[in-house]
Motif scaffolding. Structure first.
Motif, PDB file in Angstrom:
ATOM      1  N   LEU A   2       0.833  -1.023   0.004  1.00 32.60           N
ATOM      2  CA  LEU A   2       0.046  -0.030  -0.029  1.00 32.60           C
ATOM      3  C   LEU A   2       0.664   1.212  -0.072  1.00 32.60           C
ATOM      4  N   ALA A   3       0.725   2.120  -0.985  1.00 39.86           N
ATOM      5  CA  ALA A   3       1.390   3.456  -1.172  1.00 39.86           C
ATOM      6  C   ALA A   3       0.800   4.222   0.123  1.00 39.86           C
ATOM      7  N   ARG A   4       1.542   5.145   0.679  1.00 37.79           N
ATOM      8  CA  ARG A   4       0.989   6.025   1.850  1.00 37.79           C
ATOM      9  C   ARG A   4       1.736   7.388   1.686  1.00 37.79           C
ATOM     10  N   ASP A   5       1.069   8.393   1.986  1.00 38.21           N
ATOM     11  CA  ASP A   5       1.404   9.888   2.024  1.00 38.21           C
ATOM     12  C   ASP A   5       1.848  10.046   3.442  1.00 38.21           C
ATOM     13  N   ILE A   6       3.005  10.506   3.559  1.00 36.89           N
ATOM     14  CA  ILE A   6       3.550  10.622   4.795  1.00 36.89           C
ATOM     15  C   ILE A   6       3.678  12.128   5.190  1.00 36.89           C
ATOM     16  N   LEU A   7       3.080  13.118   5.961  1.00 39.18           N
ATOM     17  CA  LEU A   7       3.363  14.371   6.083  1.00 39.18           C
ATOM     18  C   LEU A   7       4.371  14.445   7.311  1.00 39.18           C
ATOM     19  N   VAL A   8       5.147  15.368   6.785  1.00 44.80           N
ATOM     20  CA  VAL A   8       6.446  15.590   8.034  1.00 44.80           C
ATOM     21  C   VAL A   8       6.554  17.215   8.165  1.00 44.80           C
ATOM     22  N   ALA A   9       6.925  17.582   9.434  1.00 44.97           N
ATOM     23  CA  ALA A   9       6.892  18.849   9.665  1.00 44.97           C
ATOM     24  C   ALA A   9       8.156  19.289  10.428  1.00 44.97           C
ATOM     25  N   ASP A  10       9.184  18.398  10.518  1.00 45.02           N
ATOM     26  CA  ASP A  10      10.485  18.936  10.542  1.00 45.02           C
ATOM     27  C   ASP A  10      11.566  17.953   9.902  1.00 45.02           C
ATOM     28  N   GLN A  11      12.815  18.222  10.055  1.00 45.97           N
ATOM     29  CA  GLN A  11      13.989  17.390   9.560  1.00 45.97           C
ATOM     30  C   GLN A  11      13.970  16.214  10.233  1.00 45.97           C
ATOM     31  N   THR A  12      13.753  15.963  11.516  1.00 45.43           N
ATOM     32  CA  THR A  12      13.912  14.561  12.098  1.00 45.43           C
ATOM     33  C   THR A  12      12.958  13.826  11.495  1.00 45.43           C
ATOM     34  N   GLN A  13      11.750  14.209  11.414  1.00 42.32           N
ATOM     35  CA  GLN A  13      10.431  13.553  10.884  1.00 42.32           C
ATOM     36  C   GLN A  13      10.918  13.061   9.436  1.00 42.32           C
ATOM     37  N   PHE A  14      11.491  13.984   8.588  1.00 40.63           N
ATOM     38  CA  PHE A  14      11.913  13.609   7.201  1.00 40.63           C
ATOM     39  C   PHE A  14      12.908  12.702   7.249  1.00 40.63           C
ATOM     40  N   LYS A  15      13.885  12.527   7.867  1.00 38.63           N
ATOM     41  CA  LYS A  15      14.888  11.540   7.772  1.00 38.63           C
ATOM     42  C   LYS A  15      14.507  10.320   8.008  1.00 38.63           C
ATOM     43  N   ALA A  16      13.277  10.209   9.191  1.00 37.58           N
ATOM     44  CA  ALA A  16      12.706   8.886   9.572  1.00 37.58           C
ATOM     45  C   ALA A  16      11.833   8.571   8.368  1.00 37.58           C
ATOM     46  N   ALA A  17      11.111   9.360   7.878  1.00 40.00           N
ATOM     47  CA  ALA A  17      10.120   8.947   6.482  1.00 40.00           C
ATOM     48  C   ALA A  17      11.088   8.363   5.498  1.00 40.00           C
ATOM     49  N   VAL A  18      12.208   9.324   5.110  1.00 38.54           N
ATOM     50  CA  VAL A  18      12.852   8.486   3.949  1.00 38.54           C
ATOM     51  C   VAL A  18      13.381   7.224   4.250  1.00 38.54           C
ATOM     52  N   LYS A  19      13.755   6.979   5.472  1.00 34.04           N
ATOM     53  CA  LYS A  19      14.341   5.589   5.894  1.00 34.04           C
ATOM     54  C   LYS A  19      13.090   4.602   5.847  1.00 34.04           C
ATOM     55  N   ALA A  20      12.215   4.983   6.016  1.00 39.05           N
ATOM     56  CA  ALA A  20      10.892   3.861   6.050  1.00 39.05           C
ATOM     57  C   ALA A  20      10.091   3.808   4.790  1.00 39.05           C
ATOM     58  N   ALA A  21      10.612   4.797   3.804  1.00 35.95           N
ATOM     59  CA  ALA A  21       9.703   4.910   2.543  1.00 35.95           C
ATOM     60  C   ALA A  21       9.745   3.616   1.759  1.00 35.95           C
ATOM     61  N   LYS A  22       8.877   3.211   1.130  1.00 38.32           N
ATOM     62  CA  LYS A  22       8.787   2.011   0.028  1.00 38.32           C
ATOM     63  C   LYS A  22       8.270   2.760  -1.271  1.00 38.32           C
ATOM     64  N   ALA A  23       8.449   1.762  -2.144  1.00 38.71           N
ATOM     65  CA  ALA A  23       8.057   2.125  -3.636  1.00 38.71           C
ATOM     66  C   ALA A  23       6.420   2.344  -3.483  1.00 38.71           C
ATOM     67  N   GLY A  24       6.240   3.654  -4.074  1.00 32.48           N
ATOM     68  CA  GLY A  24       4.841   4.144  -4.208  1.00 32.48           C
ATOM     69  C   GLY A  24       4.467   5.261  -3.066  1.00 32.48           C
ATOM     70  N   ASP A  25       5.361   5.386  -2.126  1.00 34.88           N
ATOM     71  CA  ASP A  25       5.163   6.362  -1.064  1.00 34.88           C
ATOM     72  C   ASP A  25       5.425   7.723  -1.399  1.00 34.88           C
ATOM     73  N   SER A  26       4.667   8.577  -0.908  1.00 27.11           N
ATOM     74  CA  SER A  26       4.758  10.103  -0.994  1.00 27.11           C
ATOM     75  C   SER A  26       5.166  10.734   0.505  1.00 27.11           C
ATOM     76  N   ILE A  27       6.190  11.561   0.437  1.00 26.71           N
ATOM     77  CA  ILE A  27       6.607  12.136   1.624  1.00 26.71           C
ATOM     78  C   ILE A  27       6.281  13.655   1.151  1.00 26.71           C
ATOM     79  N   LEU A  28       5.187  14.111   2.118  1.00 27.81           N
ATOM     80  CA  LEU A  28       4.979  15.707   2.089  1.00 27.81           C
ATOM     81  C   LEU A  28       5.630  16.487   3.061  1.00 27.81           C
TER      82      LEU A  28
END
Length: 740
Positions: free
Chosen positions: A20-46
């Motif tokens: 399942l693709a997910r939209d992951i909304l991040v609000a700071d740089q720490t959240q962004f790094k965590a989202a990138v580490k967990a991102a799978k094909a089809g995911d969107s980091i916002l």
């Protein structure tokens, strides 16, 4: 807290359901790094809407063709990366969109890089709907690239790039030994907005490769982009590799040309150039083997020599990799060159560049020179260029007759905005009828237009002042474009006033304001500043040695302007050397204009532009204009320096007309111009003064010294530093008199 919880839930859900693709909304740089580490094909980091300051983002991952990993804005256009931010990509099938870089500069040599490090590249990835606007280092000599394309199969499209003022290519395809060379990148539907002259080599908008790996093919496509006033240097697009295609681009009012600098087998086709008679606006310059230039439309191009509408260069015999390889097998066909100044064959021919074009063809082109003139120029042997089927609008004395038919040619503008001949028998000559210029709404992003340019001189409020007011306080509270209108009286300036935006200081009509300087310094132009002085008197008689009337600060971000109209300056004479306008290294003026002004007893130079001492070709001002002005007992009217021998710049331009120079001159010159590309000294009087000295060091300088009087003044001295031949200058109708 809610955003952090949403991030945790999104990452947990994605791990539990990897399909399942997910939209992951991040609000700071720490959240962004965590989202990138967990991102799978089809995911969107916002990235959450707002300002992301000093954000050095790294997006790594493995997406798929149908399910890329995406980095985007929560709302397109509302996420701004500022301060010292940048972005690096590595992996496959990554997409970045919706971001703006503004109000800062990258802390590294790249703003957006298609690699994380020297071993980790991005492939089959995309930057789309991204904006980089004015994101330039403050010292124009500090080099960076806004977009660096590494790897293979990447795309940059529908993005907006504008206002680069420091050294370095706007967008570069990087090709190095040990890295992928068959790049197959695509650069399309972008808006490359105004880029002012850099004042040195290194101001290209696009560069594909470098000379070291230029004999291999990059196979990059550059198509349907808009190049709007991209005038950083003589190469708008610099091709330094093989197998590339430049097609269907629109070039507007841009100085420079598309240059096939290195590499073989490139194609330039179906592009449209509207020069609008901008000086040095050019078309295509051809070097190397098997280049094809066909089906292009060139109109209103004012460039000459290497910046002609079509320029076919001479090469260097047995050239080393980074010089000029001989033109061989060039095909130049079905192009329209209308209202343009030059078509140059064997361009740049000299003792070194002595290998003429060979096995080449110039056929079925339509030519109509500017103002009915013949645009053809031949600098050397062109026996290796076969001319056939070309038609030229009739001129009185055509340079080329074989293969170029002289005809009466009537042109009419078609619905696509281009000029075509009305004669149906010419349907197979010139550019094709189905060209479609790129529309502004097709290129760049739909949701972004750059902020309005800084207010022009006089565009803001007019603020009246009396001598009782503090000029320094009035400057501090002014806004861009304002005019401080001074009444009669003396205004004491105790220390140089900081000018941080474009400002006019002018005498009221009929008034006689005097700016009385305590130390000799009137103003210091800082980042974002520009100064116009009108109808004022500057009393600098109390100045100390080494004072400067108007100093350009070392941290001034280019480009600025200085104007003096109707200004009177009185200096301290020989008791203290002071200069008028001085420019720190790393700064650059679009224009300095002195009109109707008087300068007396300045032991230094009225304009001092010698601070740039590097041999790369940096110079401090694009255009220096002096008209209807008087200089009495000044050290020098101007001392302007451009070092080096690189041919990649347009200027400096210097013009001096209808002015008087009396009892002036230091260091054996009353006016010294070194490395200036365009000089016009006309209708002036030099009396009891040191000579005008010009030093030619680069390119093919255009020097004209005409209709001047040299009274008890030696005639001009002109020196050629490198060129072996007669002095390249037009001196005519000058009068040299022994005594007044």
């Amino acid at each position: 807290m809610l955003l952090r919880t949403a991030l945790t839930l999104a990452i947990t859900a994605a791990a539990a359901h990897p399909a399942l693709a997910r939209d992951i909304l991040v609000a700071d740089q720490t959240q962004f790094k965590a989202a990138v580490k967990a991102a799978k094909a089809g995911d969107s980091i916002l990235l959450a809407d707002g300002e992301w300051r000093d954000f050095q983002a790294v997006l790594s991952g493995e997406g798929r063709t149908d399910k890329p990993i995406t980095l985007t804005a929560q709302t397109k256009g509302k996420v701004v990366l500022t301060g010292q931010s940048n972005l690096r990509l590595s992996g496959r099938h990554l997409v970045v969109s919706g971001l703006i870089f503004r109000d800062g500069f990258s802390p590294t040599s790249e703003v957006i890089s298609f690699r994380r490090d020297s071993r980790s590249f991005a492939q089959d990835s995309r930057i789309t709907e991204v904006v980089i606007d004015g994101y330039s280092k403050t010292d124009r000599r500090a080099e960076d690239m806004w977009v660096a394309l590494y790897g293979t199969g990447n795309r940059v499209d529908h993005s907006h790039f504008e206002g680069k003022t420091n050294a370095g290519v706007t967008l570069a395809v990087i090709r190095r030994a040990g890295q992928p060379l068959d790049n197959r990148h695509r650069i399309d539907h972008n808006y490359f907005g105004p880029r002012p002259p850099l004042g040195s080599n290194g101001g290209e908008t696009i560069r594909i490769g470098t000379s070291e790996e230029s004999l291999s093919a990059s196979n990059t496509i550059v198509e349907r982009n808009i190049f709007d006033r991209t005038s950083g240097e003589v190469e708008i697009v610099s091709v330094k590799s093989g197998g590339n295609i430049l097609r269907e681009n629109l070039v507007l009012s841009s100085q420079g040309a598309f240059v096939l600098r290195h590499g073989n087998g490139n194609r330039v086709e179906r592009n449209i150039f509207f020069g609008n008679n901008v000086p040095d606006s050019g078309g295509v310059r051809i070097i190397n083997r098997d280049q094809t230039v066909r089906d292009n439309y060139f109109e209103g191009l004012a460039g000459k020599d290497l910046k002609s509408a079509i320029s076919v260069m001479n090469g260097v015999p047995n050239s080393v990799i980074n010089r000029y390889h001989q033109v061989s097998g060039a095909v130049i066909e079905h192009n329209s060159i209308v209202g343009s100044a030059r078509i140059t064959f064997a361009a740049g021919a000299d003792a070194e560049r002595s290998a003429p074009p060979i096995d080449s063809r110039f056929s079925h082109n339509l030519i109509a020179g500017a103002n009915g003139s013949d645009p053809f120029r031949v600098d050397g042997d062109i026996a290796g260029i076969a001319l056939a089927g070309n038609v030229e609008a009739k001129v009185a004395k055509p340079l080329l007759t074989s293969g170029v038919e002289q005809r009466d040619v009537a042109l009419v503008r078609a619905p696509n905005g281009l000029l075509y001949p009305t004669d149906p028998t010419l349907a197979n000559v010139g550019a094709p009828r189905d060209l479609v210029p790129v529309k502004r709404e097709e290129a760049g992003v739909s949701w972004y237009r750059s902020a309005a340019a800084e207010a022009a001189f006089g565009a803001g409020r007019t603020i009246p002042l009396t001598a009782a007011a503090s000029l320094a306080e009035a400057v501090t509270t002014s806004r861009p474009g304002d005019t401080l209108a001074l009444a009669s009286g003396a205004y004491d300036v105790l220390a140089p006033i900081a000018i941080r935006h474009r400002l006019t200081i002018a005498g009221q009509k009929g008034a006689n304001p005097i700016l009385r300087l305590a130390t000799g310094g009137l103003a210091r132009v800082e980042a974002g500043g520009g100064l116009k002085l009108e109808r004022v008197e500057i009393d600098a008689r109390a100045a100390r040695t080494d004072a400067v009337l108007v100093a350009i600060g070392a941290d001034v971000a280019p480009n600025y302007s200085i104007a003096m109209h109707g200004v009177t300056v009185r200096g301290p004479g020989a008791k203290a050397r002071i200069d008028g306008i001085t420019m720190a290294p790393g700064t650059f003026a679009d224009a300095i204009d002195i009109t109707g002004s008087r300068f007396t007893d300045l032991a230094g130079a009225v304009v001092l532009g010698t601070a740039e001492q590097t041999p790369k070709g940096w110079y401090p001002v694009e255009r220096l204009t002096i008209a209807d002005s008087h200089f009495t007992r000044v050290g020098m009217v101007a001392d302007l320096l451009r070092k080096g021998s690189d041919e990649s710049t347009f200027g400096p331009w210097f013009a001096m007309t209808e002015s008087q120079v009396t009892d002036s001159g230091a260091d054996d010159a009353s006016l010294r111009l070194s490395g200036v590309q365009h000089t016009a000294i006309t209708g002036n009087d030099f009396t009891r003064s040191a000579p005008v000295t010009l030093i030619h060091s680069v390119g093919t300088p255009d020097t004209r010294i005409t209709k001047n009087r040299f009274i008890a003044t030696p005639e001009p001295r002109i020196e050629e530093l490198a060129y072996k031949g007669p002095v390249r200058a037009k001196l005519s109708d000058n009068i040299v008199e022994a005594r007044p």
